[in-house]
Enzyme design. Structure first.
Site, PDB file in Angstrom:
ATOM      1  N   LYS A  69      36.796  45.319  22.412  1.00  0.00           N
ATOM      2  CA  LYS A  69      35.712  45.761  23.287  1.00  0.00           C
ATOM      3  C   LYS A  69      36.278  46.126  24.652  1.00  0.00           C
ATOM      4  O   LYS A  69      36.737  45.267  25.396  1.00  0.00           O
ATOM      5  CB  LYS A  69      34.668  44.645  23.472  1.00  0.00           C
ATOM      6  CG  LYS A  69      33.446  45.153  24.222  1.00  0.00           C
ATOM      7  CD  LYS A  69      32.711  44.074  24.983  1.00  0.00           C
ATOM      8  CE  LYS A  69      33.137  43.926  26.416  1.00  0.00           C
ATOM      9  NZ  LYS A  69      32.970  45.095  27.281  1.00  0.00           N
TER      10      LYS A  69
ATOM     11  N   GLU B  64      44.643  36.542  29.940  1.00  0.00           N
ATOM     12  CA  GLU B  64      45.354  37.150  31.066  1.00  0.00           C
ATOM     13  C   GLU B  64      44.317  37.310  32.162  1.00  0.00           C
ATOM     14  O   GLU B  64      43.489  38.227  32.119  1.00  0.00           O
ATOM     15  CB  GLU B  64      45.923  38.520  30.666  1.00  0.00           C
ATOM     16  CG  GLU B  64      46.971  38.485  29.580  1.00  0.00           C
ATOM     17  CD  GLU B  64      48.335  38.048  30.088  1.00  0.00           C
ATOM     18  OE1 GLU B  64      48.514  37.895  31.311  1.00  0.00           O
ATOM     19  OE2 GLU B  64      49.226  37.846  29.250  1.00  0.00           O
TER      20      GLU B  64
ATOM     21  N   GLU C  10      40.892  37.053  45.075  1.00  0.00           N
ATOM     22  CA  GLU C  10      41.465  38.384  44.815  1.00  0.00           C
ATOM     23  C   GLU C  10      40.695  39.408  45.643  1.00  0.00           C
ATOM     24  O   GLU C  10      39.468  39.442  45.567  1.00  0.00           O
ATOM     25  CB  GLU C  10      41.249  38.755  43.347  1.00  0.00           C
ATOM     26  CG  GLU C  10      42.250  38.223  42.391  1.00  0.00           C
ATOM     27  CD  GLU C  10      42.008  38.788  40.980  1.00  0.00           C
ATOM     28  OE1 GLU C  10      40.895  38.653  40.467  1.00  0.00           O
ATOM     29  OE2 GLU C  10      42.955  39.352  40.419  1.00  0.00           O
TER      30      GLU C  10
ATOM     31  N   CYS D  85      46.024  42.849  38.863  1.00  0.00           N
ATOM     32  CA  CYS D  85      46.055  41.388  38.848  1.00  0.00           C
ATOM     33  C   CYS D  85      47.318  40.850  39.510  1.00  0.00           C
ATOM     34  O   CYS D  85      47.331  39.725  39.970  1.00  0.00           O
ATOM     35  CB  CYS D  85      45.961  40.893  37.419  1.00  0.00           C
ATOM     36  SG  CYS D  85      47.206  41.640  36.371  1.00  0.00           S
TER      37      CYS D  85
HETATM   38  P1  NAP Z   1      35.678  41.042  34.019  1.00  0.00           P
HETATM   39  O1  NAP Z   1      34.413  41.223  34.750  1.00  0.00           O
HETATM   40  O2  NAP Z   1      36.068  39.681  33.614  1.00  0.00           O
HETATM   41  O3  NAP Z   1      35.577  41.998  32.725  1.00  0.00           O
HETATM   42  C1  NAP Z   1      36.610  42.085  31.800  1.00  0.00           C
HETATM   43  C2  NAP Z   1      36.024  42.395  30.447  1.00  0.00           C
HETATM   44  O4  NAP Z   1      35.173  41.331  30.050  1.00  0.00           O
HETATM   45  C3  NAP Z   1      35.168  43.657  30.402  1.00  0.00           C
HETATM   46  O5  NAP Z   1      35.354  44.292  29.174  1.00  0.00           O
HETATM   47  C4  NAP Z   1      33.767  43.097  30.505  1.00  0.00           C
HETATM   48  O6  NAP Z   1      32.777  43.930  29.951  1.00  0.00           O
HETATM   49  C5  NAP Z   1      33.911  41.850  29.679  1.00  0.00           C
HETATM   50  N1  NAP Z   1      32.875  40.849  29.904  1.00  0.00           N
HETATM   51  C6  NAP Z   1      32.276  40.500  31.059  1.00  0.00           C
HETATM   52  N2  NAP Z   1      31.389  39.497  30.827  1.00  0.00           N
HETATM   53  C7  NAP Z   1      31.446  39.219  29.493  1.00  0.00           C
HETATM   54  C8  NAP Z   1      30.794  38.293  28.633  1.00  0.00           C
HETATM   55  N3  NAP Z   1      29.872  37.424  29.101  1.00  0.00           N
HETATM   56  N4  NAP Z   1      31.103  38.292  27.321  1.00  0.00           N
HETATM   57  C9  NAP Z   1      32.015  39.158  26.834  1.00  0.00           C
HETATM   58  N5  NAP Z   1      32.673  40.067  27.588  1.00  0.00           N
HETATM   59  C10 NAP Z   1      32.397  40.088  28.907  1.00  0.00           C
HETATM   60  O7  NAP Z   1      36.919  41.608  34.819  1.00  0.00           O
HETATM   61  P2  NAP Z   1      37.068  43.042  35.498  1.00  0.00           P
HETATM   62  O8  NAP Z   1      36.380  42.996  36.802  1.00  0.00           O
HETATM   63  O9  NAP Z   1      36.706  44.110  34.533  1.00  0.00           O
HETATM   64  O10 NAP Z   1      38.653  43.116  35.664  1.00  0.00           O
HETATM   65  C11 NAP Z   1      39.304  42.665  36.769  1.00  0.00           C
HETATM   66  C12 NAP Z   1      39.889  41.281  36.525  1.00  0.00           C
HETATM   67  O11 NAP Z   1      40.869  41.359  35.473  1.00  0.00           O
HETATM   68  C13 NAP Z   1      40.643  40.771  37.731  1.00  0.00           C
HETATM   69  O12 NAP Z   1      40.372  39.421  37.924  1.00  0.00           O
HETATM   70  C14 NAP Z   1      42.110  40.979  37.345  1.00  0.00           C
HETATM   71  O13 NAP Z   1      43.001  40.152  38.025  1.00  0.00           O
HETATM   72  C15 NAP Z   1      42.061  40.708  35.880  1.00  0.00           C
HETATM   73  N6  NAP Z   1      43.217  41.300  35.188  1.00  0.00           N
HETATM   74  C16 NAP Z   1      44.199  40.467  34.727  1.00  0.00           C
HETATM   75  C17 NAP Z   1      45.329  40.989  34.115  1.00  0.00           C
HETATM   76  C18 NAP Z   1      46.412  40.093  33.613  1.00  0.00           C
HETATM   77  O14 NAP Z   1      47.252  40.563  32.835  1.00  0.00           O
HETATM   78  N7  NAP Z   1      46.466  38.826  33.987  1.00  0.00           N
HETATM   79  C19 NAP Z   1      45.454  42.369  33.957  1.00  0.00           C
HETATM   80  C20 NAP Z   1      44.450  43.198  34.439  1.00  0.00           C
HETATM   81  C21 NAP Z   1      43.331  42.629  35.047  1.00  0.00           C
HETATM   82  P3  NAP Z   1      31.848  44.859  30.902  1.00  0.00           P
HETATM   83  O15 NAP Z   1      32.785  45.747  31.620  1.00  0.00           O
HETATM   84  O16 NAP Z   1      31.013  45.591  29.929  1.00  0.00           O
HETATM   85  O17 NAP Z   1      31.118  43.933  31.804  1.00  0.00           O
END
Ligand code: NAP
Length: 487
Positions: free
Chosen positions: A180, A258, A388, A292
């Protein structure tokens, strides 16, 4: 959108080898963050369609895992090659939904294929073991087997490589995968599915389920709750990662996470300052700071602080924000929410005494663009030091000595990446050992390649992607005790 191969722009989900719309025909809009203009309407699926995808992955599993690693690897190499052949189109799609400059998007596409190629080879080396038995007429043998049906959930900031980093090793190991992508960036995921089909990935082995943010919790519950699923690999925020981990606990599913980071970037007084400034430009401003592993807390030792500020100011003043298609160094922030957070962090730091040296506000472009910014004298209790920022803001803090730097750097619940610059070999080793982060970088501001393990400690995650360790995430250990060997 001008593409050489228009078939790459897919707007239906991809389930069991076929393009699928939502049962009720629902769609959601994908926007170009640089202009706010709608790019496409994409199928808005729910839990029922997700269940179908999981069942297809389960049906496909037997055939896929019984093929040799060499055969699976050949298909994956073909996929990587097709992705590289279409890198320009894929970068155009990626930039249109995510906003990063085309050149940077192309770099992400190619970086993503390195994981597919790496694991296509690495899975051939999923060696087992024989263990000397303490009982004379017995032998103990260990083999590694694919976990089974896996699911992946990925974020918008790296819409392509966060997918290949999971699907590459999962499929190489013999698992099947339902993925997804994020609401903002489903088009890159669907283009990858189109190329996977062309490469010969069989139906059901890799499916993409698209949904909007309102639908994500229900789809997420199905992905984490369905008993056929054995593993979740998630990249995204720590908050959502914790929720999904709790959901997986009910079925004791394996998880790889991650999550977020708050990287310290430490410049000691014996550092090569040009290298430290150059490293920071990439580390802080790539993807407009929305990574990240972005430097979030820039710690500079007293004796070189003023000199470093001067050189960094010169360098950052030369960075230009703009749309992906031009010559811009950085694109917009993903949405209004992202922009609000960056503004809040700058205002908070300034209200606590920080000084704006460059940027600090939006450029004339408006929209969700934010100017590359340098803040000095950021107090240690500022928000930017603890959350962040996910934006192009470099906040600088002074430190006294090595102990001071380590204590500031480790004062966080995150533990993803850390950077430091020093030419003292003893200090380099001490810092490597003392920093509580999964990835430590000495005298280099960029990192990440398929051969090195990528992942965090503390609340930044569990498990590793890339490297020989990355394959283990998709394998189970199974042991055989063979008895009755005596005549
Ligand atoms: P996010 O809000 O956690 O969303 C990530 C994914 O999770 C999206 O596909 C989102 O879908 C989905 N999601 C959200 N709520 C959900 C739920 N209740 N059930 C199932 N899926 C759900 O994060 P983001 O804002 O997109 O990404 C930024 C974050 O990713 C930052 O914290 C960054 O540091 C982290 N990141 C970490 C790495 C690493 O390798 N450590 C790499 C890249 C990014 P929707 O978009 O449809 O809400």
């Amino acid at each position: 959108m001008e593409l050489a191969d228009s078939e790459l722009l897919r707007t239906s989900a991809y389930i069991d080898g076929a393009w699928a719309d939502a049962h009720d025909g629902a769609t959601f809009a994908v926007y170009d963050p640089a202009t706010g203009v709608e790019v496409a309407q994409v199928a808005n699926l729910g839990e029922k369609e997700t269940q179908v995808a999981i069942e297809a992955a389960n049906t496909a599993l037997d055939d896929w895992r019984s093929r040799s690693a060499k055969e699976r690897g050949a298909i994956l190499h073909r996929w990587a090659e097709l992705i590289r052949d279409h890198a320009d189109d894929l970068a155009t799609i990626l930039s249109a939904e995510q906003g990063k400059p085309h050149r940077e998007a192309r770099g992400e596409i190619v970086y993503g294929t390195s994981f597919v190629d790496w694991f296509a080879e690495e899975a051939k080396r999923a060696y087992g073991e024989t263990i000397p038995s303490p009982v004379a007429d017995r032998r103990n043998i260990v083999v590694k087997q694919p976990i089974g049906v896996c699911v992946g959930i990925t974020p918008w900031n790296f819409p392509s490589s966060m997918i290949t980093r999971k699907v590459g090793p999962a499929l190489a190991a013999g698992c099947t995968m339902v993925l997804k992508p994020a609401e903002q960036t489903p088009l890159s995921a669907l283009a990858l599915a189109e190329l996977a089909e062309r490469a010969g990935v069989p139906p059901g082995v890799f499916s993409v389920v698209t949904t909007d943010a309102d639908g994500a919790p229900a789809v997420g519950r199905e992905l984490t709750g369905n008993p056929l699923v054995r593993k979740l690999s998630f990249t995204g925020s720590t908050e959502v990662g914790k929720l999904l981990m709790a959901q997986c606990a009910a079925g004791v599913k394996k998880v790889s996470l991650e999550l977020g980071g708050s990287a310290p970037y430490i410049v000691f007084d014996d550092a090569d300052l040009d290298a430290a400034v150059g490293g920071l430009l990439g580390c802080k401003f790539r993807n407009a700071g929305q990574t990240c592993v972005s430097a979030d807390r820039i710690l500079v030792q007293d004796a070189v602080y003023d000199e470093f500020v001067e050189r960094l100011t010169d360098a950052v003043s030369g960075l230009t924000p703009g749309p992906a298609t031009g010559k811009a160094d950085l694109g917009p922030l993903i949405d209004e929410q992202g922009l609000d957070k960056v503004r809040r962090h700058v205002e908070d730091a300034v209200s606590r005494g920080a000084k704006v040296i460059v940027g600090g506000s939006q450029p004339e472009l408006g929209g969700t663009f934010f100017s590359p910014t340098v803040l000095t004298e950021v107090p240690r209790d500022a928000l930017i030091m603890h959350e962040e920022t996910f934006g192009p803001v470099a906040g600088l803090v002074r430190f006294r000595d090595e102990d001071d730097a380590v204590s500031i750097a480790n004062d966080t619940s995150y533990g993803l990446a850390a950077y430091f610059f020093s030419r003292d070999v003893g200090r380099v080793w001490r810092m490597f050992e003392r920093l509580e982060f999964g990835m430590v970088n000495a005298n280099v501001g960029g990192m990440g390649n398929e051969a090195a393990p990528f992942g965090g400690v503390k609340e930044s995650g569990i498990g590793r992607e890339g490297s020989k360790y990355g394959l283990e995430e998709w394998l189970e250990i199974k042991s055989l005790t063979l008895g009755g060997l005596d005549d």
